[in-house]
Design a protein around this motif. Structure first.
Motif, PDB file in Angstrom:
ATOM      1  N   ARG A  49       0.836  -1.214   0.000  1.00 17.56           N
ATOM      2  CA  ARG A  49       0.000   0.000   0.000  1.00 17.56           C
ATOM      3  C   ARG A  49       0.868   1.262   0.000  1.00 17.56           C
ATOM      4  O   ARG A  49       0.517   2.272  -0.611  1.00 17.56           O
TER       5      ARG A  49
ATOM      6  N   LEU B  18      -0.999   4.620  -1.267  1.00 16.37           N
ATOM      7  CA  LEU B  18      -2.298   4.650  -0.592  1.00 16.37           C
ATOM      8  C   LEU B  18      -2.189   5.024   0.877  1.00 16.37           C
ATOM      9  O   LEU B  18      -3.186   5.386   1.494  1.00 16.37           O
TER      10      LEU B  18
ATOM     11  N   LEU C  26      -2.438  -2.273  -9.515  1.00 18.05           N
ATOM     12  CA  LEU C  26      -2.505  -2.837  -8.170  1.00 18.05           C
ATOM     13  C   LEU C  26      -3.653  -3.839  -8.074  1.00 18.05           C
ATOM     14  O   LEU C  26      -4.772  -3.553  -8.484  1.00 18.05           O
TER      15      LEU C  26
ATOM     16  N   PRO D 238      -5.238  -5.497  -4.918  1.00 13.99           N
ATOM     17  CA  PRO D 238      -5.147  -5.568  -3.464  1.00 13.99           C
ATOM     18  C   PRO D 238      -5.548  -6.943  -2.933  1.00 13.99           C
ATOM     19  O   PRO D 238      -6.094  -7.763  -3.660  1.00 13.99           O
TER      20      PRO D 238
ATOM     21  N   SER E 174     -11.230  -7.355  -1.632  1.00 11.97           N
ATOM     22  CA  SER E 174     -12.021  -7.038  -2.821  1.00 11.97           C
ATOM     23  C   SER E 174     -11.767  -5.597  -3.253  1.00 11.97           C
ATOM     24  O   SER E 174     -11.468  -4.724  -2.446  1.00 11.97           O
ATOM     25  N   SER E 175     -11.885  -5.360  -4.547  1.00 13.45           N
ATOM     26  CA  SER E 175     -11.581  -4.038  -5.053  1.00 13.45           C
ATOM     27  C   SER E 175     -12.432  -3.702  -6.267  1.00 13.45           C
ATOM     28  O   SER E 175     -12.187  -2.722  -6.945  1.00 13.45           O
ATOM     29  N   LEU E 176     -13.444  -4.531  -6.536  1.00 20.15           N
ATOM     30  CA  LEU E 176     -14.262  -4.320  -7.730  1.00 20.15           C
ATOM     31  C   LEU E 176     -15.690  -4.016  -7.319  1.00 20.15           C
ATOM     32  O   LEU E 176     -16.082  -4.248  -6.176  1.00 20.15           O
ATOM     33  N   TYR E 177     -16.467  -3.498  -8.267  1.00 19.10           N
ATOM     34  CA  TYR E 177     -17.862  -3.195  -7.972  1.00 19.10           C
ATOM     35  C   TYR E 177     -18.681  -4.473  -8.069  1.00 19.10           C
ATOM     36  O   TYR E 177     -18.813  -5.039  -9.150  1.00 19.10           O
ATOM     37  N   PRO E 178     -19.223  -4.942  -6.930  1.00 20.00           N
ATOM     38  CA  PRO E 178     -19.919  -6.233  -6.947  1.00 20.00           C
ATOM     39  C   PRO E 178     -21.185  -6.207  -7.798  1.00 20.00           C
ATOM     40  O   PRO E 178     -21.584  -7.233  -8.327  1.00 20.00           O
ATOM     41  N   ASP E 179     -21.799  -5.025  -7.933  1.00 24.37           N
ATOM     42  CA  ASP E 179     -23.061  -4.968  -8.673  1.00 24.37           C
ATOM     43  C   ASP E 179     -22.862  -4.631 -10.147  1.00 24.37           C
ATOM     44  O   ASP E 179     -23.832  -4.440 -10.863  1.00 24.37           O
ATOM     45  N   LEU E 180     -21.605  -4.563 -10.579  1.00 21.41           N
ATOM     46  CA  LEU E 180     -21.350  -4.387 -12.010  1.00 21.41           C
ATOM     47  C   LEU E 180     -20.849  -5.717 -12.578  1.00 21.41           C
ATOM     48  O   LEU E 180     -20.238  -6.510 -11.859  1.00 21.41           O
TER      49      LEU E 180
ATOM     50  N   PHE F 165     -15.253   0.399 -16.867  1.00 19.92           N
ATOM     51  CA  PHE F 165     -15.147   1.530 -15.940  1.00 19.92           C
ATOM     52  C   PHE F 165     -13.684   1.882 -15.662  1.00 19.92           C
ATOM     53  O   PHE F 165     -13.278   3.042 -15.774  1.00 19.92           O
ATOM     54  N   PHE F 166     -12.887   0.874 -15.330  1.00 22.04           N
ATOM     55  CA  PHE F 166     -11.488   1.183 -15.000  1.00 22.04           C
ATOM     56  C   PHE F 166     -10.713   1.633 -16.234  1.00 22.04           C
ATOM     57  O   PHE F 166      -9.817   2.468 -16.141  1.00 22.04           O
TER      58      PHE F 166
ATOM     59  N   ALA G 146      -6.367  -4.434 -13.399  1.00 21.75           N
ATOM     60  CA  ALA G 146      -5.109  -3.738 -13.093  1.00 21.75           C
ATOM     61  C   ALA G 146      -4.171  -3.708 -14.289  1.00 21.75           C
ATOM     62  O   ALA G 146      -3.230  -2.925 -14.325  1.00 21.75           O
TER      63      ALA G 146
ATOM     64  N   ALA H  25     -17.551   8.568 -16.845  1.00 20.26           N
ATOM     65  CA  ALA H  25     -17.558   7.151 -16.479  1.00 20.26           C
ATOM     66  C   ALA H  25     -18.110   6.956 -15.074  1.00 20.26           C
ATOM     67  O   ALA H  25     -18.900   6.047 -14.827  1.00 20.26           O
TER      68      ALA H  25
ATOM     69  N   GLN I 125     -25.555   1.738 -11.130  1.00 23.78           N
ATOM     70  CA  GLN I 125     -25.691   1.098  -9.817  1.00 23.78           C
ATOM     71  C   GLN I 125     -26.986   1.502  -9.138  1.00 23.78           C
ATOM     72  O   GLN I 125     -27.643   0.692  -8.505  1.00 23.78           O
TER      73      GLN I 125
ATOM     74  N   ARG J 165     -29.883  -0.214 -10.591  1.00 30.15           N
ATOM     75  CA  ARG J 165     -29.860  -1.638 -10.319  1.00 30.15           C
ATOM     76  C   ARG J 165     -30.290  -1.946  -8.890  1.00 30.15           C
ATOM     77  O   ARG J 165     -30.711  -3.050  -8.586  1.00 30.15           O
TER      78      ARG J 165
ATOM     79  N   MET K 297     -16.076  -1.445   0.165  1.00 29.16           N
ATOM     80  CA  MET K 297     -15.878  -2.458  -0.864  1.00 29.16           C
ATOM     81  C   MET K 297     -14.448  -2.501  -1.360  1.00 29.16           C
ATOM     82  O   MET K 297     -14.085  -3.388  -2.111  1.00 29.16           O
ATOM     83  N   GLY K 298     -13.648  -1.526  -0.979  1.00 28.74           N
ATOM     84  CA  GLY K 298     -12.269  -1.497  -1.453  1.00 28.74           C
ATOM     85  C   GLY K 298     -12.134  -0.847  -2.816  1.00 28.74           C
ATOM     86  O   GLY K 298     -11.036  -0.731  -3.346  1.00 28.74           O
ATOM     87  N   THR K 299     -13.251  -0.439  -3.401  1.00 27.59           N
ATOM     88  CA  THR K 299     -13.182   0.161  -4.736  1.00 27.59           C
ATOM     89  C   THR K 299     -12.608   1.568  -4.685  1.00 27.59           C
ATOM     90  O   THR K 299     -12.036   2.040  -5.654  1.00 27.59           O
TER      91      THR K 299
ATOM     92  N   GLN L  68      -9.029   1.352  -5.271  1.00 27.88           N
ATOM     93  CA  GLN L  68      -8.744   0.981  -6.656  1.00 27.88           C
ATOM     94  C   GLN L  68      -8.886   2.204  -7.568  1.00 27.88           C
ATOM     95  O   GLN L  68      -8.146   2.364  -8.519  1.00 27.88           O
TER      96      GLN L  68
END
Ligand code: ATP
Ligand code: MG
Lengths: 257, 399
Positions: free
Chosen positions: A47, A52, A80, A82, A85-91, A99-100, A148, B32, B40, B43, B233-235, B238
């Motif tokens: 980190r 970060l 990176l 990590p 978790s580091s992603l959008y769960p609902d996407l 998005f990234f 990443a 974006a 979101q 949804r 969520m850690g996003t 990121q």
């Protein structure tokens, strides 16, 4: 030239010293492994390298630039993954990637080629429409890796990428990493598994925020095999690291007494 | 010389190009983030409910349920006189439907018990010998027992009874003077005439309150929780390792609540006009400006909350801890003038107070910029300060 340089990294969380003058350097195009037990300071080091967290002492350099002052230039050259978790769960998988990619301002054509290739090599192609929270643990890690890698970072930081991944996927992941490194990328990864050390160009054993051991895996093993501390003919990394950790604990006890 | 100038100019152009490129990159990233947020939000059924259905429900429920025009207050008549006079007074007292007679009230004791059980909110005790005293022109005393737990309702009953018996006494006096052939004394009468909301109805008064409360609740909490969610969520991290500055993320995250807030105002206003006859008498531009500035404040507070909390739960709680006093100290429920001086001071930094004043002034009284400019200015100032502090805090925490 070194792609990553950790110079005397020091960081306290309240009374805990997570990093205690940790130093190492990773030359360009190498795969470097940070090995250490739970709570050794691996995540904190990564980190700090990703900019970060602020450091209480020392300097972190990525691609020749100080992370603290390098701003967006450093972040452009950095990827990176990590530990958590580091992603959008609902996407969905594809939506996370898109998005990234946009945050890195990847041109459309570039994104299409790149994401197709990454979905291919991670074999996530069939799941492109699936929500991230519906992926298995291993698939999720691979998606995080793909996100990443979208912008072709010079330096890739991976925090325990193989934890919770099945043996087959794990082997694939290592093969992928070696491919990237062969293309010129610099990879730093952390792992709690001592036996993964031999797959790196160089390894560092971290303990209580300090470096205990660093070098090429083969050379480290050879040295250990010749040392009096070794009681086996063909020692593994596990015995080597455990012996070194025990020694560190003994030294500390002696210091305390 | 010329060569140096040329390189300077070239460097300048290069810098400009770089800045332009960066600006474009930020615009792409902002778009974006907005797109992602919208996706979101759409949804998440719970959020959609919170943002669309809940406002409508609240408008309708509050519009119908919250009514300070007390009518048909359940009232017991304890007639201990049982004469034609006592029955006539009881009937006339109840004639305008402010009070509605309930069965029961055989004696003062039973009436007291029935007040306690909630069967009635008031009891009128017509004393024994009322008719005799009135005929003999002796003073009489009618007791009004009130359930004081709801002071507003109690006041309504008390004043209805006082008004009725005051008029009765006046009539008696006139009769007596007429019999003695004395001309009646001149009477001073107050002629109340309400300039705005002439029917003195509650709904048009309530509707701006409903809008004010809805906006602060939804937008503050949605904003506060949205950022905490990214952190959980850690996003957030990121996003922070990408080259875009944190401010772009913040701006992007604020866009949907802003749009939804404006939409909610439109929704509630439409329902208010259509169902409850709320007038829209002022210039809409003032309404729009007030809404926008108010939303800047509530979103800023949302961000500020997320800068001090770690989880969504903390954000939610902190949101309520802010919202409750903000509403109570705004004049939505009770007039600001009725508050003690030290609390009134607090209302000067409360955006909710300014917005409710803008809304009531604009919608009900037709006030424009000339009347409301300083309130709009105060909203803008509070909004900018909060937003500035919140982004500074978040940037520091993110860096
Ligand atoms: N945000 C934080 N607040 C407080 N303490 C922390 C924080 N982050 C890390 N620590 C502490 O710092 C030490 C090092 O933690 P770190 O997460 O870097 O270890 P690690 O090597 O990554 O361990 P693991 O293999 O379990 O992930 C631990 O003692 C941990 O409790
Ligand atoms: Mg860790």
């Amino acid at each position: 030239m070194n792609a990553i340089e950790a110079q005397e990294l020091t960081r306290d969380f309240g009374a805990t010293r997570a990093l205690d003058g940790l130093s190492f350097a990773v030359p360009r195009g190498q795969l470097f492994g940070l090995v250490g037990a739970d709570g050794a300071g691996k995540t904190t080091a990564i980190r700090a390298l990703a900019g970060l967290i602020a450091l209480d002492g020392g300097r972190a350099l990525v691609a020749g630039r100080d992370v603290a002052s390098g701003g967006s230039l450093v972040r452009e050259s950095l990827g990176l993954v990590p530990q958590q978790s580091s992603l959008y769960p609902d996407l969905s998988v594809a939506e996370n990637l898109r998005f990234f990619a946009r945050l890195f301002c990847l041109p459309k054509q570039d994104f299409r080629e790149r994401s197709a290739r990454l979905l291919g090599i991670t074999r996530l192609e069939p799941f492109a429409g699936r929500r991230a929270d519906a992926l298995s643990g291993g698939m999720y890690k691979k998606l995080a890796l793909a996100c990443a890698l979208l912008h072709r970072p010079e330096v890739l930081l991976l925090d325990e990428p193989t934890v919770g991944v099945d043996p087959v996927s794990r082997r694939e992941l290592w093969a992928l990493l070696h491919e990237f490194v062969a293309e010129g990328m610099t990879v730093l990864l952390s792992t709690p598994y001592m036996d993964e050390a031999e797959r790196c160009h160089r390894v560092a054993l971290v303990h209580e925020g300090r470096l205990l051991l660093e070098g090429e895996p083969g050379a480290l093993l050879d040295d250990f095999a010749r040392s009096p501390a070794c009681r086996q003919t063909a020692p593994s990394f596990e015995t080597l690291f455990l012996a070194r950790l025990e020694q560190a604990d003994r030294e500390r006890e002696r210091g305390d007494a | 010389m010329i060569g140096k100038e040329r390189t300077e100019r070239a460097e300048g152009t290069e810098r400009m190009q770089k800045a332009g490129k960066r600006g474009r990159a930020w615009a792409v990233a902002l778009a974006a983030v907005v797109r992602k947020e919208v996706r979101q939000t759409l949804r998440d059924r719970r959020v959609m409910f919170l943002l669309i259905v809940a406002p409508l429900l609240q408008t309708v429920i509050l519009g119908y349920a919250v009514d300070f025009d007390f009518e048909n207050v359940p009232t017991l008549v304890v007639d201990l006189d049982r004469t034609a006079t006592s029955r006539m007074h009881a009937r006339r007292l109840l004639a305008d439907h402010t009070l509605q007679r309930q069965p029961g009230g055989a004696s003062v004791t039973t009436a007291t018990a029935e007040l306690r059980s909630g069967k009635a909110a008031a009891a009128i005790v017509l004393p024994p010998g009322l008719e005799r005293d009135v005929l003999a022109e002796r003073p009489a005393e009618v007791q009004v027992l009130l359930d004081g737990t709801d002071p507003n309702r109690a006041m309504v009953v008390a004043s209805a009874a006082a008004r009725y018996f005051g008029e009765t006494a006046e009539d008696l006096l006139r009769e007596r003077l007429a019999r003695a052939h004395v001309p009646p004394p001149p009477v001073i009468r107050a002629e109340p005439r309400a300039l705005y909301n002439p029917g003195l109805e509650t709904a048009p008064f309530m509707m701006p309150g409903v809008m004010t409360m809805l906006l602060v609740i939804t937008t503050t909490i949605v904003t506060a929780m949205g950022l905490s969610r990214e952190r959980e969520m850690g996003t957030l991290e990121q996003v922070l390792v990408t080259p875009i500055p944190p401010l772009v993320l913040l701006l992007g995250k604020m866009t949907p609540p802003l749009v939804i807030g404006c939409f909610d105002v439109f929704l509630v206003l439409t329902a208010g006009v259509w169902l409850f006859g709320v007038p829209v008498s002022g210039p809409p531009a003032v309404l729009a400006a007030g809404t926008l500035l108010y939303l800047v404040c509530t979103l800023g507070i949302g961000l500020l909350i997320s800068s001090v909390s770690k989880t969504q739960q903390q954000s939610f709680l902190a949101g309520f801890l802010f919202i409750m006093p903000a509403i109570l100290l705004s004049g939505v429920m009770t007039p600001v003038q009725a508050m003690p001086a030290w609390l009134r001071m607090v209302t000067y930094v409360n955006p909710v107070r300014y917005f409710i004043e803008v809304l009531r002034g604009n919608l009900l009284k037709g006030a424009g910029f000339a009347d409301l400019w300083w309130r709009l200015g105060a909203l803008g100032m509070i909004g900018v300060i909060i937003l500035f502090v919140a982004t500074m805090r978040l940037r520091k925490r993110m860096a």
